[in-house]
Design a protein around this motif. Structure first.
Motif, PDB file in Angstrom:
ATOM      1  N   ARG A 251      51.941  24.872 -36.009  1.00  0.00           N
ATOM      2  CA  ARG A 251      50.707  24.224 -35.554  1.00  0.00           C
ATOM      3  C   ARG A 251      49.509  24.837 -36.269  1.00  0.00           C
ATOM      4  NH1 ARG A 251      50.938  25.498 -29.442  1.00  0.00           N
ATOM      5  NH2 ARG A 251      52.038  27.289 -30.283  1.00  0.00           N
ATOM      6  N   PRO A 252      48.884  24.127 -37.194  1.00  0.00           N
ATOM      7  CA  PRO A 252      47.680  24.636 -37.846  1.00  0.00           C
ATOM      8  C   PRO A 252      46.466  24.521 -36.926  1.00  0.00           C
ATOM      9  CG  PRO A 252      48.200  22.457 -38.657  1.00  0.00           C
ATOM     10  CD  PRO A 252      49.332  22.835 -37.733  1.00  0.00           C
ATOM     11  N   SER A 253      45.463  25.350 -37.184  1.00  0.00           N
ATOM     12  CA  SER A 253      44.251  25.328 -36.382  1.00  0.00           C
ATOM     13  C   SER A 253      43.030  25.506 -37.275  1.00  0.00           C
ATOM     14  CB  SER A 253      44.277  26.434 -35.317  1.00  0.00           C
ATOM     15  OG  SER A 253      44.332  27.719 -35.929  1.00  0.00           O
ATOM     16  N   LEU A 254      41.900  25.007 -36.792  1.00  0.00           N
ATOM     17  CA  LEU A 254      40.615  25.139 -37.469  1.00  0.00           C
ATOM     18  C   LEU A 254      39.553  25.470 -36.435  1.00  0.00           C
ATOM     19  CD1 LEU A 254      40.681  22.018 -39.852  1.00  0.00           C
ATOM     20  CD2 LEU A 254      40.989  24.410 -40.536  1.00  0.00           C
ATOM     21  N   GLY A 255      38.479  26.114 -36.884  1.00  0.00           N
ATOM     22  CA  GLY A 255      37.406  26.426 -35.958  1.00  0.00           C
ATOM     23  C   GLY A 255      36.125  26.783 -36.675  1.00  0.00           C
ATOM     24  N   ILE A 256      35.026  26.630 -35.963  1.00  0.00           N
ATOM     25  CA  ILE A 256      33.721  27.041 -36.460  1.00  0.00           C
ATOM     26  C   ILE A 256      32.982  27.742 -35.325  1.00  0.00           C
ATOM     27  CG2 ILE A 256      33.514  25.237 -38.203  1.00  0.00           C
ATOM     28  CD1 ILE A 256      31.698  23.719 -36.284  1.00  0.00           C
ATOM     29  N   GLY A 257      32.035  28.599 -35.695  1.00  0.00           N
ATOM     30  CA  GLY A 257      31.214  29.276 -34.712  1.00  0.00           C
ATOM     31  C   GLY A 257      29.784  29.390 -35.179  1.00  0.00           C
ATOM     32  N   TYR A 258      28.854  29.256 -34.239  1.00  0.00           N
ATOM     33  CA  TYR A 258      27.432  29.339 -34.582  1.00  0.00           C
ATOM     34  C   TYR A 258      26.722  30.170 -33.523  1.00  0.00           C
ATOM     35  CZ  TYR A 258      22.591  28.058 -35.526  1.00  0.00           C
ATOM     36  OH  TYR A 258      21.249  28.099 -35.795  1.00  0.00           O
ATOM     37  N   SER A 259      25.894  31.117 -33.968  1.00  0.00           N
ATOM     38  CA  SER A 259      25.156  31.988 -33.063  1.00  0.00           C
ATOM     39  C   SER A 259      23.668  31.677 -33.138  1.00  0.00           C
ATOM     40  CB  SER A 259      25.384  33.458 -33.427  1.00  0.00           C
ATOM     41  OG  SER A 259      26.748  33.803 -33.327  1.00  0.00           O
ATOM     42  N   LEU A 260      23.036  31.642 -31.984  1.00  0.00           N
ATOM     43  CA  LEU A 260      21.600  31.475 -31.875  1.00  0.00           C
ATOM     44  C   LEU A 260      21.083  32.607 -30.996  1.00  0.00           C
ATOM     45  CD1 LEU A 260      19.088  29.793 -32.543  1.00  0.00           C
ATOM     46  CD2 LEU A 260      19.530  28.469 -30.448  1.00  0.00           C
ATOM     47  N   GLY A 261      20.719  33.695 -31.614  1.00  0.00           N
ATOM     48  CA  GLY A 261      20.325  34.872 -30.859  1.00  0.00           C
ATOM     49  C   GLY A 261      21.536  35.457 -30.143  1.00  0.00           C
ATOM     50  N   GLU A 262      21.425  35.606 -28.834  1.00  0.00           N
ATOM     51  CA  GLU A 262      22.517  36.165 -28.025  1.00  0.00           C
ATOM     52  C   GLU A 262      23.499  35.099 -27.547  1.00  0.00           C
ATOM     53  OE1 GLU A 262      22.687  39.332 -27.959  1.00  0.00           O
ATOM     54  OE2 GLU A 262      20.738  39.518 -28.944  1.00  0.00           O
ATOM     55  N   ILE A 263      23.223  33.844 -27.825  1.00  0.00           N
ATOM     56  CA  ILE A 263      24.093  32.744 -27.403  1.00  0.00           C
ATOM     57  C   ILE A 263      24.960  32.308 -28.575  1.00  0.00           C
ATOM     58  CG2 ILE A 263      24.172  30.393 -26.503  1.00  0.00           C
ATOM     59  CD1 ILE A 263      21.496  30.905 -25.172  1.00  0.00           C
ATOM     60  N   LYS A 264      26.250  32.113 -28.296  1.00  0.00           N
ATOM     61  CA  LYS A 264      27.183  31.716 -29.349  1.00  0.00           C
ATOM     62  C   LYS A 264      28.026  30.528 -28.893  1.00  0.00           C
ATOM     63  CE  LYS A 264      30.773  33.525 -32.412  1.00  0.00           C
ATOM     64  NZ  LYS A 264      31.604  34.699 -32.769  1.00  0.00           N
ATOM     65  N   ALA A 265      28.214  29.575 -29.788  1.00  0.00           N
ATOM     66  CA  ALA A 265      29.051  28.409 -29.516  1.00  0.00           C
ATOM     67  C   ALA A 265      30.216  28.383 -30.499  1.00  0.00           C
ATOM     68  CB  ALA A 265      28.235  27.127 -29.641  1.00  0.00           C
ATOM     69  N   ASP A 266      31.415  28.078 -29.978  1.00  0.00           N
ATOM     70  CA  ASP A 266      32.615  28.004 -30.809  1.00  0.00           C
ATOM     71  C   ASP A 266      33.356  26.705 -30.528  1.00  0.00           C
ATOM     72  OD1 ASP A 266      32.847  30.748 -32.146  1.00  0.00           O
ATOM     73  OD2 ASP A 266      32.611  31.311 -30.047  1.00  0.00           O
ATOM     74  N   ILE A 267      33.936  26.143 -31.588  1.00  0.00           N
ATOM     75  CA  ILE A 267      34.784  24.954 -31.476  1.00  0.00           C
ATOM     76  C   ILE A 267      36.111  25.252 -32.152  1.00  0.00           C
ATOM     77  CG2 ILE A 267      35.069  22.531 -32.136  1.00  0.00           C
ATOM     78  CD1 ILE A 267      32.056  22.241 -32.073  1.00  0.00           C
TER      79      ILE A 267
END
Length: 287
Positions: A251-267
């Motif tokens: 099972r392959p996987s992909l992801g990205i992450g973005y930080s805005l100061g102390e808040i971080k979002a991941d997909i």
């Protein structure tokens, strides 16, 4: 006329078919999850780790000793949806609190829907034993609730983890999950799958300041050996790209992450050749 049987039966038939389809989807999802390794419906890694293939060296959820090497405290919430079926979604949230005495973590996880639900409540502790060694333990209560049962059933289990930082760039982690475990509640309900034992070994290597690789091996009752590999590249300080691969099945996987100061979002996205795409999103706040 609205109360006559001919108006009631179609509705009852639709409800029965709907529940049967959902029950079948849950059964298939659980079967594939168990055959794919020791990771159950409740122990889903955060979305950064998922994009890396699920390496246990990246999250205290699979190794409580990693709490000792956390650089700070963090609140998080994750939503993970399997195969685009809302009834197979897992929602989790928790807090990792860094302090000078003993770092602590608390997590709550829920899988399923109203007629079938698995839940987990977990408390973990980690302690640095020496400059490069850390030990951690965790205690969790897993609960199974379903309309199929008159009573609910649960299991109390514990985890233990050990981490060794060979260098500032190279980390090794070893953990045993759900050992031992004890059933509570209705003894006639088979609930071993919500606390299946497993052994995990992982490593993380920071190749450069912007590139990192992870790898892992795991053993459990259902799958003698499974593995994962992941790579992360940070082209910018606040943006990361990830790719990974899990075995048994592949099972392959992909992801990205973005930080805005102390808040971080991941997909994170995971692909199964038969069942399709699973994906999730996670938010965290560091303090």
């Amino acid at each position: 006329m609205k109360n006559s049987p001919r108006y009631i039966r179609p509705r009852l038939g639709f409800d029965f078919i709907h529940k049967a389809v959902i029950s079948f989807c849950i059964a298939v999802g659980c079967l594939f999850n168990q055959s794919a390794g020791a990771i159950d419906n409740l122990r889903i890694p955060d979305l950064r780790t998922l994009g890396l293939g699920g390496s246990p060296t990246e999250t205290p959820l699979f190794n409580p000793s990693l709490l000792a090497f956390q650089t700070g405290s963090r609140l998080y919430v994750n939503y993970y949806n399997r195969y685009s079926v809302s009834e197979l979604a897992t929602v989790s949230g928790g807090c990792y609190y860094k302090n000078d005495i003993i770092p602590v973590g608390f997590e709550i996880t829920s899988f399923g829907y109203d007629e079938y639900r698995e839940s987990m409540f977990r408390l973990s502790l980690g302690k640095q034993l020496a400059e490069r060694w850390a030990l951690g333990v965790a205690l969790q209560y897993c609960l199974l609730q379903s309309e199929l049962f008159e009573e609910s059933s649960g299991r109390i289990a514990s985890d233990i983890g050990l981490t060794y930082k060979a260098t500032d760039e190279l980390t090794f982690a070893l953990s045993a999950l759900h050992l031992p475990s004890m059933q509570v509640g209705d003894k006639n309900i088979d609930n071993e799958h919500i606390a299946a034992y497993s052994f995990l070994f992982g490593l993380k290597w920071d190749i450069t300041s912007v590139a990192m690789v992870t790898g892992s091996l795991e053993h459990c009752e259902e799958t003698p050996f499974a593995g994962s590999f992941g790579f992360e590249y940070m082209p910018f300080d606040d943006f990361g790209i990830r790719a990974g691969l899990r075995t048994s099945p592949l099972r392959p996987s992909l992801g990205i992450g973005y930080s805005l100061g102390e808040i971080k979002a991941d997909i994170g996205i995971l692909y199964h050749s038969v069942l399709g795409i699973s994906m999730g999103v996670g938010l965290s706040y560091s303090f």
